[in-house]
Write an enzyme that holds these catalytic residues in place. Structure first.
Site, PDB file in Angstrom:
ATOM      1  N   PHE A 109       1.098  -1.572   0.193  1.00  0.00           N
ATOM      2  CA  PHE A 109      -0.258   0.136  -0.084  1.00  0.00           C
ATOM      3  C   PHE A 109       0.892   1.300  -0.328  1.00  0.00           C
ATOM      4  CE2 PHE A 109      -3.458  -2.668   2.453  1.00  0.00           C
ATOM      5  CZ  PHE A 109      -3.523  -2.913   1.554  1.00  0.00           C
TER       6      PHE A 109
ATOM      7  N   HIS B 161      -0.293  -1.883   6.789  1.00  0.00           N
ATOM      8  CA  HIS B 161      -0.734  -0.449   6.885  1.00  0.00           C
ATOM      9  C   HIS B 161      -2.533  -0.617   7.125  1.00  0.00           C
ATOM     10  CE1 HIS B 161      -0.116   2.842   3.233  1.00  0.00           C
ATOM     11  NE2 HIS B 161      -1.276   2.796   4.506  1.00  0.00           N
ATOM     12  N   ALA B 162      -2.480   0.465   8.100  1.00  0.00           N
ATOM     13  CA  ALA B 162      -4.087   0.309   8.500  1.00  0.00           C
ATOM     14  C   ALA B 162      -5.060   0.275   7.061  1.00  0.00           C
ATOM     15  CB  ALA B 162      -4.080   1.163   9.091  1.00  0.00           C
ATOM     16  N   HIS B 163      -6.409  -0.118   6.713  1.00  0.00           N
ATOM     17  CA  HIS B 163      -6.960  -0.008   6.096  1.00  0.00           C
ATOM     18  C   HIS B 163      -8.684  -0.363   6.469  1.00  0.00           C
ATOM     19  CE1 HIS B 163      -5.025  -3.831   5.794  1.00  0.00           C
ATOM     20  NE2 HIS B 163      -6.147  -4.549   5.071  1.00  0.00           N
ATOM     21  N   PHE B 164      -9.214   0.068   5.114  1.00  0.00           N
ATOM     22  CA  PHE B 164     -10.710  -0.787   5.555  1.00  0.00           C
ATOM     23  C   PHE B 164     -10.809  -0.954   4.099  1.00  0.00           C
ATOM     24  CE2 PHE B 164     -10.402   2.791   8.216  1.00  0.00           C
ATOM     25  CZ  PHE B 164     -11.181   2.679   9.242  1.00  0.00           C
TER      26      PHE B 164
END
Ligand SMILES: [Zn+2]
Length: 156
Positions: free
Chosen positions: A5, A94-97
């Site tokens: 990302f 890697h923060a993701h929604f």
């Protein structure tokens, strides 16, 4: 391991919507039609580490990605999923929604309450990876939707 990302080559192939702080991409292994991801451009492993500006902009960006994904999948309902940490099923740090458009006839095919337990496993095994050609086709349509609805998106 390189973060996919933060990899500009990967992102430029998959992105369908972005602003200064966030980017929306199509999932490499879509679980349902229109399965998109969105995330801060900055590499953070947790939404608890978002800056004030990112926190302020997050929901508005989420609304826009959801809008586009629903249009794409011709759906009116969705799951919005955040997995944080190994035990929660986070596979990329890697923060993701995840946005999963849902329809009565969607491919999940099991009880709407039970399916989440199966999510991580099925996301990996249900289908193979999309080819770049498949991804390009999908991204083209998502970008078109974003462009067609630019005014509505601005208001979200
Ligand atoms: Zn990253």
């Amino acid at each position: 391991m390189e973060c996919p990302f933060c990899d500009n080559t990967n992102l430029s192939l998959r992105k369908f919507y972005e602003n200064d702080l966030f980017i929306g991409i199509y999932n490499l292994r879509p679980f349902v039609e229109g399965h998109v991801l969105f995330m801060p451009k900055r590499h953070v492993d947790s939404i608890l580490k978002l800056s004030d500006a990112e926190k302020k902009g997050l929901m508005s960006f989420a609304n826009r990605c959801i809008f586009i994904a629903l249009k794409y999948a011709n759906a009116y309902q969705f799951d919005l999923i955040l997995q944080e940490g190994e035990f929660a099923g986070q596979s990329i740090p890697h923060a993701h929604f995840h946005v999963l458009p849902r329809r009565f006839d969607d491919e999940v095919g099991i009880s709407k309450k039970e399916w989440l337990a199966d999510f991580s496993h099925r996301e990996k095994s249900l289908r193979g990876n999309l080819t770049n050609e498949e991804t390009e086709k999908i991204i083209k349509r998502l970008r078109f939707i974003a462009k067609e609805h630019a005014v509505q998106l601005e208001a979200l």
